[in-house]
Design a protein around this motif. Structure first.
Motif, PDB file in Angstrom:
ATOM      1  N   LYS A   1       0.831  -1.201   0.000  1.00  0.00           N
ATOM      2  CA  LYS A   1       0.000   0.000   0.000  1.00  0.00           C
ATOM      3  C   LYS A   1       0.859   1.241   0.000  1.00  0.00           C
ATOM      4  CE  LYS A   1      -4.272  -1.223   1.927  1.00  0.00           C
ATOM      5  NZ  LYS A   1      -5.102  -0.473   1.146  1.00  0.00           N
ATOM      6  N   GLU A   2       1.253   1.677  -1.194  1.00  0.00           N
ATOM      7  CA  GLU A   2       1.905   2.970  -1.226  1.00  0.00           C
ATOM      8  C   GLU A   2       0.808   3.955  -1.575  1.00  0.00           C
ATOM      9  OE1 GLU A   2       3.100   1.467  -4.580  1.00  0.00           O
ATOM     10  OE2 GLU A   2       4.381  -0.057  -3.703  1.00  0.00           O
ATOM     11  N   ALA A   3       0.617   4.923  -0.685  1.00  0.00           N
ATOM     12  CA  ALA A   3      -0.393   5.926  -0.988  1.00  0.00           C
ATOM     13  C   ALA A   3       0.152   6.828  -2.086  1.00  0.00           C
ATOM     14  CB  ALA A   3      -0.696   6.741   0.255  1.00  0.00           C
ATOM     15  N   LEU A   4      -0.764   7.350  -2.896  1.00  0.00           N
ATOM     16  CA  LEU A   4      -0.331   8.236  -3.966  1.00  0.00           C
ATOM     17  C   LEU A   4       0.117   9.568  -3.361  1.00  0.00           C
ATOM     18  CD1 LEU A   4      -3.105   7.653  -6.619  1.00  0.00           C
ATOM     19  CD2 LEU A   4      -0.876   6.582  -6.431  1.00  0.00           C
ATOM     20  N   ILE A   5       0.995  10.234  -4.090  1.00  0.00           N
ATOM     21  CA  ILE A   5       1.418  11.568  -3.672  1.00  0.00           C
ATOM     22  C   ILE A   5       0.200  12.491  -3.768  1.00  0.00           C
ATOM     23  CG2 ILE A   5       2.988  13.466  -4.198  1.00  0.00           C
ATOM     24  CD1 ILE A   5       4.641  11.316  -5.753  1.00  0.00           C
TER      25      ILE A   5
ATOM     26  N   PRO B   1      -4.682  13.775 -19.899  1.00  0.00           N
ATOM     27  CA  PRO B   1      -4.357  14.547 -18.692  1.00  0.00           C
ATOM     28  C   PRO B   1      -4.652  13.769 -17.402  1.00  0.00           C
ATOM     29  CG  PRO B   1      -5.687  15.845 -20.206  1.00  0.00           C
ATOM     30  CD  PRO B   1      -5.646  14.469 -20.756  1.00  0.00           C
ATOM     31  N   LEU B   2      -5.696  12.942 -17.447  1.00  0.00           N
ATOM     32  CA  LEU B   2      -6.051  12.180 -16.246  1.00  0.00           C
ATOM     33  C   LEU B   2      -4.995  11.123 -15.954  1.00  0.00           C
ATOM     34  CD1 LEU B   2      -9.775  11.788 -17.232  1.00  0.00           C
ATOM     35  CD2 LEU B   2      -8.890  13.216 -15.418  1.00  0.00           C
ATOM     36  N   MET B   3      -4.523  10.491 -17.012  1.00  0.00           N
ATOM     37  CA  MET B   3      -3.489   9.477 -16.805  1.00  0.00           C
ATOM     38  C   MET B   3      -2.200  10.135 -16.346  1.00  0.00           C
ATOM     39  SD  MET B   3      -4.199   6.569 -19.614  1.00  0.00           S
ATOM     40  CE  MET B   3      -2.947   7.097 -20.612  1.00  0.00           C
ATOM     41  N   GLU B   4      -1.929  11.310 -16.885  1.00  0.00           N
ATOM     42  CA  GLU B   4      -0.724  12.031 -16.483  1.00  0.00           C
ATOM     43  C   GLU B   4      -0.766  12.318 -14.982  1.00  0.00           C
ATOM     44  OE1 GLU B   4      -0.493  16.093 -17.549  1.00  0.00           O
ATOM     45  OE2 GLU B   4       1.670  16.040 -17.847  1.00  0.00           O
ATOM     46  N   SER B   5      -1.936  12.733 -14.523  1.00  0.00           N
ATOM     47  CA  SER B   5      -2.078  13.047 -13.101  1.00  0.00           C
ATOM     48  C   SER B   5      -1.749  11.831 -12.235  1.00  0.00           C
ATOM     49  CB  SER B   5      -3.507  13.523 -12.838  1.00  0.00           C
ATOM     50  OG  SER B   5      -3.863  13.303 -11.502  1.00  0.00           O
ATOM     51  N   ILE B   6      -2.281  10.682 -12.635  1.00  0.00           N
ATOM     52  CA  ILE B   6      -2.026   9.477 -11.849  1.00  0.00           C
ATOM     53  C   ILE B   6      -0.555   9.086 -11.909  1.00  0.00           C
ATOM     54  CG2 ILE B   6      -2.424   6.968 -11.876  1.00  0.00           C
ATOM     55  CD1 ILE B   6      -4.657   8.391 -10.518  1.00  0.00           C
TER      56      ILE B   6
ATOM     57  N   LYS C   1      -0.606   3.659 -11.041  1.00  0.00           N
ATOM     58  CA  LYS C   1      -0.630   2.890 -12.275  1.00  0.00           C
ATOM     59  C   LYS C   1      -1.985   3.069 -12.951  1.00  0.00           C
ATOM     60  CE  LYS C   1       3.010  -0.165 -11.336  1.00  0.00           C
ATOM     61  NZ  LYS C   1       3.962   0.949 -11.241  1.00  0.00           N
ATOM     62  N   ALA C   2      -1.951   3.171 -14.262  1.00  0.00           N
ATOM     63  CA  ALA C   2      -3.188   3.392 -15.000  1.00  0.00           C
ATOM     64  C   ALA C   2      -3.466   2.241 -15.951  1.00  0.00           C
ATOM     65  CB  ALA C   2      -3.094   4.697 -15.783  1.00  0.00           C
ATOM     66  N   LEU C   3      -4.746   2.013 -16.180  1.00  0.00           N
ATOM     67  CA  LEU C   3      -5.156   0.940 -17.090  1.00  0.00           C
ATOM     68  C   LEU C   3      -6.205   1.482 -18.039  1.00  0.00           C
ATOM     69  CD1 LEU C   3      -5.591  -2.256 -17.703  1.00  0.00           C
ATOM     70  CD2 LEU C   3      -7.563  -1.948 -16.247  1.00  0.00           C
ATOM     71  N   ILE C   4      -6.086   1.120 -19.298  1.00  0.00           N
ATOM     72  CA  ILE C   4      -7.169   1.409 -20.237  1.00  0.00           C
ATOM     73  C   ILE C   4      -7.688   0.079 -20.750  1.00  0.00           C
ATOM     74  CG2 ILE C   4      -7.843   2.593 -22.342  1.00  0.00           C
ATOM     75  CD1 ILE C   4      -5.447   4.371 -22.021  1.00  0.00           C
ATOM     76  N   ALA C   5      -8.954  -0.173 -20.504  1.00  0.00           N
ATOM     77  CA  ALA C   5      -9.549  -1.426 -20.953  1.00  0.00           C
ATOM     78  C   ALA C   5     -10.541  -1.129 -22.049  1.00  0.00           C
ATOM     79  CB  ALA C   5     -10.248  -2.117 -19.794  1.00  0.00           C
ATOM     80  N   THR C   6     -10.402  -1.811 -23.152  1.00  0.00           N
ATOM     81  CA  THR C   6     -11.370  -1.621 -24.223  1.00  0.00           C
ATOM     82  C   THR C   6     -11.812  -2.976 -24.741  1.00  0.00           C
ATOM     83  OG1 THR C   6     -10.959  -1.439 -26.579  1.00  0.00           O
ATOM     84  CG2 THR C   6      -9.343  -0.444 -25.158  1.00  0.00           C
ATOM     85  N   PRO C   7     -13.031  -3.062 -25.229  1.00  0.00           N
ATOM     86  CA  PRO C   7     -13.553  -4.384 -25.567  1.00  0.00           C
ATOM     87  C   PRO C   7     -12.853  -5.041 -26.750  1.00  0.00           C
ATOM     88  CG  PRO C   7     -15.189  -2.677 -25.968  1.00  0.00           C
ATOM     89  CD  PRO C   7     -14.035  -2.014 -25.344  1.00  0.00           C
TER      90      PRO C   7
ATOM     91  N   TRP D   1       3.570 -10.931 -19.623  1.00  0.00           N
ATOM     92  CA  TRP D   1       3.942 -10.930 -18.206  1.00  0.00           C
ATOM     93  C   TRP D   1       4.676  -9.666 -17.801  1.00  0.00           C
ATOM     94  CZ3 TRP D   1       0.681 -14.053 -16.791  1.00  0.00           C
ATOM     95  CH2 TRP D   1       0.482 -15.278 -17.421  1.00  0.00           C
ATOM     96  N   GLU D   2       4.635  -8.656 -18.631  1.00  0.00           N
ATOM     97  CA  GLU D   2       5.347  -7.435 -18.268  1.00  0.00           C
ATOM     98  C   GLU D   2       4.469  -6.531 -17.423  1.00  0.00           C
ATOM     99  OE1 GLU D   2       7.243  -5.476 -21.577  1.00  0.00           O
ATOM    100  OE2 GLU D   2       7.719  -7.441 -22.423  1.00  0.00           O
ATOM    101  N   ARG D   3       5.129  -5.586 -16.825  1.00  0.00           N
ATOM    102  CA  ARG D   3       4.430  -4.685 -15.932  1.00  0.00           C
ATOM    103  C   ARG D   3       4.809  -3.270 -16.317  1.00  0.00           C
ATOM    104  NH1 ARG D   3       1.467  -5.283 -11.138  1.00  0.00           N
ATOM    105  NH2 ARG D   3       0.040  -3.707 -11.829  1.00  0.00           N
ATOM    106  N   GLY D   4       3.883  -2.361 -16.388  1.00  0.00           N
ATOM    107  CA  GLY D   4       4.234  -1.005 -16.778  1.00  0.00           C
ATOM    108  C   GLY D   4       3.433   0.026 -16.031  1.00  0.00           C
ATOM    109  N   ASP D   5       3.752   1.311 -16.298  1.00  0.00           N
ATOM    110  CA  ASP D   5       2.993   2.389 -15.678  1.00  0.00           C
ATOM    111  C   ASP D   5       1.598   2.442 -16.281  1.00  0.00           C
ATOM    112  OD1 ASP D   5       5.306   3.075 -14.352  1.00  0.00           O
ATOM    113  OD2 ASP D   5       5.996   4.331 -16.000  1.00  0.00           O
TER     114      ASP D   5
END
Lengths: 662, 286
Positions: A271-275, A345-350, A356-362, A394-398
């Motif tokens: 649990k790292e809280a966001l800045i 801009p929203l992803m930039e903020s996070i 970490k941000a996720l974009i899910a599309t069908p 199996w990779e992990r990213g921002d």
């Protein structure tokens, strides 16, 4: 697979655990120094009992649970030595009985009688003391406690925020070359579980006893922990890997088989809280660099405020897996509003705040198309693209870009989850995707829902104020949406039979071709696409006519050619209602009164026209025998959006096209 | 009526009820293989073959029509649809012949993968049903008729190619066993686990022809108690049907070089005290 159950006594208190590698547990709890070197924080145990017979995974977990429940009820009091193996046997028997159902309790009782004597093995500290030094080569785990500890930590770091089946976890660990991943994977995972870094349990689990079936037998209600499907999706078969009848989930089987005795590994995310957002520049300053239209920036600013406002549930919850409320925000934007630019801009903020941000599309096509745009917008961030057959599995990213089904493999992983086209095909009637979309959110994450045509319930919530939202009624080029024209035509089946098009339709088609537009022609049925293309080819005397559908292997190729302008007219089904943008295009929807075209889908199809600033007034036609309610609703939906845009002053000052006056 | 016949009737009851229940079972809306909606119409997409009801109800017409049925058999030994060098090279086999339901092409490969590797066990009855035409054909050639019980009388037992315990643990089921048990309950045949697999050989699909043949030596072991059961069954019916051999059918999913079937049949004939005729029934012929 099978697992073991054991109890240990730490400072006079007995506790039960299940394990897939008992040797590791034994060292961890009972060996003073080796346990510490493995990473045990507390006191070593004084003694323990291992139930020698391996049990089906669920049964082992249940037996341990049973023991801890009972001790908890009794206040964890001391029990004398003779009592322990008997009590353990009783727990095992109870769990097995539960698993096979009360009907077969007789057999379970017989087993219990047999195995009471000599069913358990005693673990003692004294016996262990010399074992490590004297017999170093006994096993990999005994040989190097530090090494195993390091491997377990490494594995836990890789598994963070994921929910994987055993084979998937194995592939992940092997791919990352974690020591001992190939043969000693169970040791590594078991130690990670002992350290509290991952959670191991059956992938399909039961909740017990709420419903009683016929013959007053309490039924076990099974649930797939990976996709959330309930009893109707469970298929019970005889299983050779656990030795009893065991259920698998038929709903998420295309992602690997999730079953009762299959291990599901859930990695805890620390649990790292966001800045805090206060340390960032002001919203206006950050927004300016994205070059958004006035309507876009206004909505984005509202969304940013929501994303950055401290949530109520920020207090760290007691357990890592407690369900935190997920905060949702609806971005209700017309087709062609530029939704993708607005989420940047929203992803930039996070990302700036360390999340970490996720974009899910069908759709897979959309994921692949989005990838270069995201990479261009965030050149320094690490980006992972996931879809069936992706190489970055199996990779992990921002930033993670994924098809919706891939979300099943995550657990409390993302701080910002963008769900694109939430009203589109796979979400409707698929509870598992909703479950997955919930599951992948980190505690107090923000979920951003994008849609041009939200489902009615959501529209209602938004209007009532129950769902925070922002509406963008205008396209990025600030021209109004083309309003569909209604054309009366016979049914497509009739047209195909007579091999002729009505004059009204044909003249509109001709003038579309004349003005140099590309044409989308939508039909209801896949089988009608190809014949319709033939008919249009002959009637328009145009060679560049093609048809495609979900069953077309050449689809991506044809879409590409259509984009390049090599195909002038594309006959298709609802499969292309979203995602394809052609600068100068007209849309013809045939059989618009058909059952398959509802309001949302009509609005989406109409949204293919007039996408670019060069040709904002594309033409849209609803061609049908009669004017259905869906058509009327779609038209009024589009008109309402245009009205709202005009009222709020988002439209360009001078009426640039005829459409405005309509 | 004596007690034993009543008992026998009671024993048959559940399976015959289950057989009738197929007619009542709901037609599924989506095709079991391609997951697309089924459009029911009367145009039958079959090449003159009478297909089991289950297939017609749970598969869509495009899928039904892509099944490459092996109806034209050119090699009487291995059941291949083409002229066969393998059987000329190896004229002495321990089994009588092999019959396969379908040609193993890309589609069949993907269907089998859905079942065997993805673990979609719901497909087992469908793959089992696909064996029916070939099995009936084979039984008819042995003198059975389509009358009730005639096919059952034609065989003494049905058995299957076993998998090693390691593989069973990994996969959770044995595909050949599930196919065999489907046929056993459909035709009221005694299902006997006549063999066990001693050794875990690697996946057959990664090996060359000679490797496969060498690999297969001595990896199957006959299960003696089941063998004696078979001998018992044969002893009780041998006179009535005037057969000189006990006749068994061995089920597997794929027949490629025939080395698996050969190894099984060899072990079976060697360990049985009564003379055996082993027929092989496989789902696909590659």
């Amino acid at each position: 697979m099978r697992a073991y159950v054991y109890v240990i006594c730490i400072m006079g208190k007995w506790k039960a655990y299940s394990t897939i590698a008992p040797a590791v547990d034994r060292l961890f709890w009972l060996h003073e120094s080796a346990g510490q070197r493995m990473g045990r924080a507390g006191e070593a145990a004084t003694e323990g009992w291992l139930w020698l017979q391996p049990l089906p995974l669920w049964d082992a977990c249940r037996a341990a649970e049973q023991w801890n429940l009972e001790r908890g009820r009794r206040g964890g009091g001391r029990s004398d030595r003779e009592d322990v193996p008997c009590a353990l046997a009783a727990c095992v028997a109870a769990a097995c009985r539960e698993a096979v159902g009360a009907r077969r309790s007789v057999r379970a009782k017989v087993q219990q009688g047999d195995s009471l004597r000599g069913g358990a093995e005693r673990w003692e500290r004294a016996a262990l003391a010399g074992e490590l030094e004297g017999d170093g080569a006994a096993g990999d785990s005994a040989a190097a406690p530090e090494g195993l500890g390091a491997a377990a930590r490494r594995a836990a770091a890789l598994l963070k925020g994921r929910a994987l089946l055993r084979s998937e976890a194995q592939a992940l660990l092997e791919g990352a070359a974690v020591p001992g991943a190939d043969s000693g994977w169970s040791d590594v995972l078991q130690l990670a579980a002992l350290l509290g870094l991952v959670r191991l349990h059956g992938s399909v689990a039961a909740s017990i006893g709420n419903r009683r079936g016929l013959l007053r037998r309490s039924r076990r209600e099974l649930r797939c922990l990976r996709c959330g499907s309930g009893e109707p999706q469970m298929r019970r078969t005889a299983c050779a890997s656990c030795g009893r009848e065991c259920a698998y989930c038929s709903s998420c089987i295309q992602m690997g088989r999730s079953r009762e005795c299959e291990l599901l590994i859930e990695g805890h995310r620390s649990k790292e809280a966001l800045i805090s957002a206060r340390q960032l520049h002001s919203i206006e300053e950050r927004l300016s660099k994205w070059k958004l239209s006035p309507a876009q920036s206004e909505a984005t600013a509202k969304a940013l405020q929501f994303v950055e406002s401290p949530s109520n549930g920020m207090k760290p919850t007691a357990t890592a897996f407690a369900i935190a409320p997920i905060r949702s925000f609806l971005l209700w934007a017309v087709t062609g509003a530029g939704k993708t630019e607005m989420i940047f801009p929203l992803m930039e903020s996070i990302l700036l705040r360390g999340g970490k941000a996720l974009i899910a599309t069908p759709r897979r096509d959309v994921v692949i198309e989005l990838d270069p745009r995201i990479r261009k917008a965030f050149p320094t961030a690490s980006i992972v693209t996931l879809y069936g057959g992706s190489e970055q599995r199996w990779e992990r990213g921002d930033i993670t870009l994924a098809t919706t089904h891939q979300l099943l493999r995550f657990q409390q992983s993302f701080d910002l989850v963008v769900i694109d086209e939430l009203d589109a095909f796979p979400y409707i009637n698929d509870e598992t995707l909703h479950y997955a979309a919930d599951k992948c959110c980190a505690p107090s994450a923000v979920r951003l829902l994008l849609s041009a045509t939200p489902p009615l319930a959501m529209q209602r919530d938004a209007r009532r104020g129950a769902l925070p939202h922002a509406r963008i009624p205008v396209r990025y080029h600030r021209y109004p949406l083309p309003v569909p024209k209604l054309l009366r035509t016979p049914m497509v089946a009739k047209l195909l039979q007579s091999r002729r098009l009505p004059v009204s339709l044909l003249s509109e088609l001709r003038s579309s071709v004349m003005r140099g537009a590309q044409l989308f022609v939508f039909v209801q049925r896949i089988a009608q696409a190809e014949p319709m293309a033939d008919l249009l080819r002959s009637q328009l005397r145009l060679a560049e006519v093609a048809a495609t559908s979900s069953q077309d292997d050449e689809r991506s190729n044809k879409v590409k050619q259509f984009r390049e302008g090599k195909i002038r007219v594309l006959v298709t089904t609802t499969i292309l209602e979203r995602g394809v943008t052609i600068p100068r295009s007209d849309v013809y929807i045939l059989d618009a009164d058909g059952r398959l075209f509802d309001e949302a889908s009509l609005v989406q199809m109409a949204g293919r026209a007039g996408r670019s600033a060069d040709d904002p007034a594309g033409r849209v036609f609803f061609c049908s025998r009669e004017h259905s309610r869906s058509q009327a609703r779609a038209v009024s939906h589009i008109k309402a959006m245009n009205r709202m845009a005009r009222k709020q002053g988002y439209l360009l000052p001078e009426p640039a096209s005829k459409e405005v006056s309509r | 009526m004596n007690i034993t016949s009543i008992l026998a009737w009671l024993r048959r009851l559940p399976s015959s009820l289950a057989e009738q229940a197929v007619w009542l079972s709901a037609r599924s809306d989506i095709c079991a293989f391609c997951r697309k909606p089924i459009q029911f119409d009367n145009s039958e997409a079959t090449s003159g073959l009478k297909l089991p009801l289950q297939l017609r109800q749970q598969l869509c017409n495009p899928c039904l029509s892509t099944i490459p049925w092996l109806t034209r058999i050119l090699c009487p030994r291995c059941g291949r649809g083409i002229h066969c060098d393998d059987c000329i090279r190896q004229p002495n086999r321990s089994f009588i012949c092999n019959r396969s339901a379908v040609q193993y092409d890309q589609t069949m490969r993907s269907w089998l993968a859905l079942y065997k590797y993805r673990g979609n066990e719901e497909l087992a009855p469908l793959l089992g049903a696909m064996l029916q035409p070939a099995f009936e054909e084979l039984s008819l050639s042995l003198g059975a008729t389509m009358k009730r019980g005639s096919i059952a009388a034609c065989w003494d037992a049905i058995t299957y190619v076993p998998v090693s315990s390691a593989r069973a643990e990994e996969r959770g089921f044995n595909q050949a066993e599930q196919l065999a048990s489907y046929l056993a309950s459909r035709y009221h045949l005694p299902l006997l686990p006549l063999l066990s697999r001693e050794r875990h050989t690697g996946k057959q699909s990664f090996k060359s022809r000679s490797e496969r043949i060498n690999d297969m030596k001595k990896i199957f072991r006959a299960d003696l108690s089941s063998i004696s059961k078979l001998e018992q069954i044969y002893g009780s019916v041998a006179d009535t049907f005037s057969r000189t051999h006990a006749r068994i059918i061995l089920v597997d999913d794929i027949y490629t070089t025939g080395s698996t079937a050969e190894a099984c049949a060899e072990e079976l004939t060697a360990s049985s005290s009564v003379p055996l005729e082993v027929f092989v029934l496989t789902w696909a012929r590659s």
